[in-house]
Design an enzyme around this catalytic site. Sequence first.
Site, PDB file in Angstrom:
ATOM      1  N   GLU A  57      68.065  -1.897   9.669  1.00 10.79           N
ATOM      2  CA  GLU A  57      67.319  -1.015   8.385  1.00 10.79           C
ATOM      3  C   GLU A  57      67.032  -1.834   7.548  1.00 10.79           C
ATOM      4  OE1 GLU A  57      68.933   1.354   5.703  1.00 10.79           O
ATOM      5  OE2 GLU A  57      70.795   1.525   6.381  1.00 10.79           O
TER       6      GLU A  57
ATOM      7  N   LYS B 287      80.788   7.314   3.095  1.00  6.98           N
ATOM      8  CA  LYS B 287      81.562   6.967   1.762  1.00  6.98           C
ATOM      9  C   LYS B 287      81.858   8.383   1.038  1.00  6.98           C
ATOM     10  CE  LYS B 287      78.849   3.290   0.210  1.00  6.98           C
ATOM     11  NZ  LYS B 287      78.036   3.269   1.064  1.00  6.98           N
TER      12      LYS B 287
HETATM   13  N1  PSU Z   1      74.669   4.382   2.648  1.00  2.07           N
HETATM   14  C1  PSU Z   1      75.125   3.048   2.327  1.00  2.07           C
HETATM   15  N2  PSU Z   1      74.194   2.019   1.927  1.00  2.07           N
HETATM   16  C2  PSU Z   1      72.716   2.172   2.005  1.00  2.07           C
HETATM   17  C3  PSU Z   1      72.236   3.597   2.310  1.00  2.07           C
HETATM   18  C4  PSU Z   1      73.360   4.720   2.380  1.00  2.07           C
HETATM   19  O1  PSU Z   1      76.229   2.886   2.138  1.00  2.07           O
HETATM   20  O2  PSU Z   1      71.794   1.422   1.924  1.00  2.07           O
HETATM   21  C5  PSU Z   1      70.810   4.046   2.485  1.00  2.07           C
HETATM   22  C6  PSU Z   1      70.505   4.047   4.001  1.00  2.07           C
HETATM   23  O3  PSU Z   1      69.311   3.570   4.336  1.00  2.07           O
HETATM   24  C7  PSU Z   1      70.465   5.429   4.341  1.00  2.07           C
HETATM   25  C8  PSU Z   1      69.838   6.147   2.988  1.00  2.07           C
HETATM   26  O4  PSU Z   1      69.739   6.176   5.513  1.00  2.07           O
HETATM   27  O5  PSU Z   1      70.622   5.186   2.040  1.00  2.07           O
HETATM   28  C9  PSU Z   1      70.278   7.646   2.745  1.00  2.07           C
HETATM   29  O6  PSU Z   1      69.631   7.974   1.523  1.00  2.07           O
HETATM   30  P1  PSU Z   1      69.537   9.367   1.125  1.00  2.07           P
HETATM   31  O7  PSU Z   1      71.069   9.832   0.894  1.00  2.07           O
HETATM   32  O8  PSU Z   1      68.539   9.665   0.031  1.00  2.07           O
HETATM   33  O9  PSU Z   1      69.102  10.137   2.553  1.00  2.07           O
END
Ligand code: PSU
Length: 307
Positions: A27, A162
């Site tokens: 990603e 996390k």
């Molecule tokens: N968690 C991490 N690192 C990240 C992300 C999440 O430890 O970079 C990023 C990923 O791209 C994930 C996104 O798909 O955050 C999720 O965002 P949201 O919670 O806004 O859906």
Amino acid sequence: MKLEDFFSVSEEVKAALAANKPVVALESTIISHGMPYPKNVETALNVEKIVRENGCVPATVAVIKGKITVGISPDEIEYLGKKGTAVHKASRRDLAALCAKGEDGATTVATTMIAAAMAGVKVFATGGVGGVHRGAEVTMDISADLEELAMTNVLVVCAGCKSILDLGLTLEYLETKGVPVIGYGTEELPAFYTRKSGLKVDYELDTPEEVAKVFCVKETCGLKGGMLVANPIPEEYSMDADFINKNIDEAIEECKRLGIKGKETTPFLLDKIQKLTGGSSLEANIQLVYNNVRLGCAISKAICDMK
Ligand code: PSU
Ligand code: MN
């Protein structure tokens, strides 16, 4: 109007897929919004190198000038990393608008899964997936990543969730949506920076071949949706649970105080935690990504062998 106007797969990835060679999708939100420059670019390029060293072809995904691109170039990785949070964070709801306007976007887990499925890539490795945020019973902040796991047939390797998220609710949500959650070599859901969360996963599997088999059976039976493989951070890089949880709590408090909401929440928390821990969480994050990428390669190879 045709799909080719908005979707492109690199020649290298196309050739690998045609020859049943293993590919691993990666990603780009982790590059632009997940880590600071220049560590983000360094990590993304190292990840591609590790994929190649493990006999697979890397396919880093992003929206480039209105095209969902599977297999972006090192220059494009550098560009997204340098631009950082000024790049649109592109989740499912953003894709059509960004493509229509010819803009750039960094793909989240959800959109990287979409692009991988469109191209025919089965395995995607990353650090963390989005989930049900703490307090979601009031905010309704639930990542679109979970909905994507419910409907798109891609296997995602992560290091668990996390504790910026509510891990229990995230598992409940995945259960409701019928997403298999596999612990790799563990019965417990790993908590990203640490190996333990106190919560059980659905199944423990111990080899890439076993994981590949579950995925292929799911596909053969026509069971829609993805699969989540939670791979614990290697012992030597795992963090002290009290230390990291204290900092996560502080980051969440600050997020509330500043009234940060929606798509900004996760990037804000990641950045704040990195600052509060003096960079030690960033190092753990980088190492767990490398570890997941190695497992993703082994699973991707095993899936190719099963074909
Ligand atoms: N968690 C991490 N690192 C990240 C992300 C999440 O430890 O970079 C990023 C990923 O791209 C994930 C996104 O798909 O955050 C999720 O965002 P949201 O919670 O806004 O859906
Ligand atoms: Mn959200």
